[in-house]
Design a protein around this motif. Structure first.
Motif, short mmCIF file in Angstrom:
data_model
loop_
_atom_site.label_atom_id
_atom_site.label_comp_id
_atom_site.label_asym_id
_atom_site.label_seq_id
_atom_site.Cartn_x
_atom_site.Cartn_y
_atom_site.Cartn_z
N UNK A 100 0.72 -1.15 -0.11
CA UNK A 100 -0.05 -0.20 0.01
C UNK A 100 0.70 1.25 0.08
N UNK A 101 2.12 1.20 -0.41
CA UNK A 101 3.03 2.46 -0.40
C UNK A 101 3.24 2.97 -1.76
N UNK A 102 2.54 2.23 -2.72
CA UNK A 102 2.52 2.72 -4.03
C UNK A 102 3.84 2.15 -4.78
N UNK A 103 4.54 1.19 -4.26
CA UNK A 103 5.64 0.60 -4.95
C UNK A 103 5.33 -0.03 -6.47
N UNK A 104 4.33 -0.44 -6.83
CA UNK A 104 4.19 -0.73 -8.21
C UNK A 104 4.01 0.57 -9.11
N UNK A 105 3.35 1.45 -8.63
CA UNK A 105 3.20 2.86 -9.26
C UNK A 105 4.53 3.54 -9.57
N UNK A 106 5.43 3.18 -8.50
CA UNK A 106 6.82 3.77 -8.58
C UNK A 106 7.39 3.19 -9.57
N UNK A 107 7.35 1.65 -9.82
CA UNK A 107 7.98 0.95 -10.76
C UNK A 107 7.54 1.41 -12.17
#
Length: 377
Positions: free
Chosen positions: A121-128
């Motif tokens: 839920x920290x946005x890791x995939x969006x960052x990737x």
């Protein structure tokens, strides 16, 4: 084919047609079986790699567009066939596909980064997805392995709806072109092999094997950067990644919230056991700018700086804060529509931070230890 000036020009324009998956001219891939100009008619036969090729329409359109630009061509007689098993084997050999992990081979210059987090839920995939998009906008070819097998989301974030192409024992990943024809992103995810509502209930050995197959069976070709979107925490995939890609560097994502920072600390110190380098921390979901110009630190403040300080002490080297990405409505909207923020709204503060981080990690000095140099002494 008779070698006439007209036929040579025809072959030259066909060489401008690029296979969408392999990103090489179809003439180099052995896909042009026949091409000759008979009067004002261009008679062309092309060979697709497999029957049912999902990009047949794209290749046919590109061939017709390229050939129609020739002055003497008034008609195009285009036939489509398919490669034999022997021809596909020859193509795999030409591409250098050996079912070995190419990123651990001597001489590999691909930068490998694992995007990790302590909690979900920290946005890791969006960052990737956005880091990959920023690299592609800079003209790079990027590979993404969606290693979050249980919670895959990368295909949706990049608007990918088609699956990979299987050519015998080689898998060609879907390709997302950057705007304005610059670089591209090649993506593989377990989500491309299961139904959208089908859960993936796998344990450690199957997870390890899935990641291994992504590295050995998928043909990424020559790519500049490989990003792995890891699941949160320090479980099986994180350990398997360290075994299969020991040279990978870790980019840790956390929100400013202290609860997320505490968990991220444990994920960061795993690098001590795996002997991998932590390249830095990216603070996501930082203070949101409101219409009146004020900011709202919805998830707190200072967590990223605190995390870098504690990790620097624990690891014995400086762990930088690579950037602080503010909360942006456009970031969520871009994820829902499959258009990364750095492409859809590059003027936003969040997009600019993500672009700067992408530039930083891809332009760091590279050590040459263990690399073979093209010099004869």
């Amino acid at each position: 084919m008779q070698k006439t000036p007209e036929n040579e020009r025809l072959e030259a324009v066909l060489a401008t047609v690029i296979d969408p998956e392999l990103r090489l001219p179809i003439t180099e891939l052995g896909m042009v079986e026949r091409a000759e100009l008979v009067g004002s008619t261009a008679s062309i036969s092309i060979l697709l790699t497999i029957e049912g090729c999902p990009l047949r329409g794209t290749i046919e359109k590109d061939v017709r567009t390229a050939v129609s630009a020739l002055d003497k061509v008034q008609d195009i007689d285009l036939t489509v066939g398919y490669m034999t098993p022997e021809q596909r084997a020859e193509l795999r050999q030409k591409l250098g596909h050996t079912r070995q992990n190419p990123f651990t081979q001597p001489g590999s210059l691909t930068r490998v980064y694992a995007i990790a987090s302590g909690k979900g839920g920290v946005g890791k995939s969006s960052v990737t997805a956005n880091l990959a998009a920023a690299c592609a906008s800079a003209g790079m070819t990027v590979g993404i392995i969606d290693a979050d097998v249980h919670g895959f989301s990368i295909p949706g974030l990049l608007g990918i709806t088609e699956g990979p192409t299987r050519m015998d024992d080689m898998i060609l990943p879907p390709v997302v072109e950057a705007p304005k024809g610059k670089g591209a992103i090649k993506v593989i995810s377990i989500g491309m092999f299961v139904k959208p509502d089908q859960p993936v209930a796998w344990r450690g050995p199957m997870l390890h094997r899935a990641l291994e197959q992504f590295l050995t069976d998928v043909h990424f070709g020559q790519i500049d950067v490989l990003l792995l979107d890891l699941p949160p925490g320090t479980g099986d995939i994180a350990i398997s990644m360290a075994q299969l890609l020991p040279q990978a560097e870790i980019l840790l994502v956390s929100t400013p919230q202290l609860a997320a920072v505490d968990v991220a600390q444990r994920a960061g110190t795993l690098s001590i056991q795996t002997e991998q380098k932590l390249v830095g921390v990216l603070e996501n979901m930082a203070a949101m700018q409101l219409p009146d110009g004020t900011t709202l630190p919805l998830f707190g403040e200072g967590g990223g700086a605190q995390l870098t300080q504690s990790l620097s002490q624990a690891l014995g080297y400086e762990v930088p804060l690579l950037g602080s990405v503010p909360l942006e409505l456009a970031l969520r909207q871009g994820g829902d529509t499959g258009t990364p923020l750095v492409w859809g709204a590059p003027e936003t503060s969040a997009a600019q931070v993500l672009t700067q981080v992408a530039h930083h990690i891809t332009h760091r000095p590279r050590g040459l230890a263990g690399q073979s140099l093209p010099v004869n002494l």
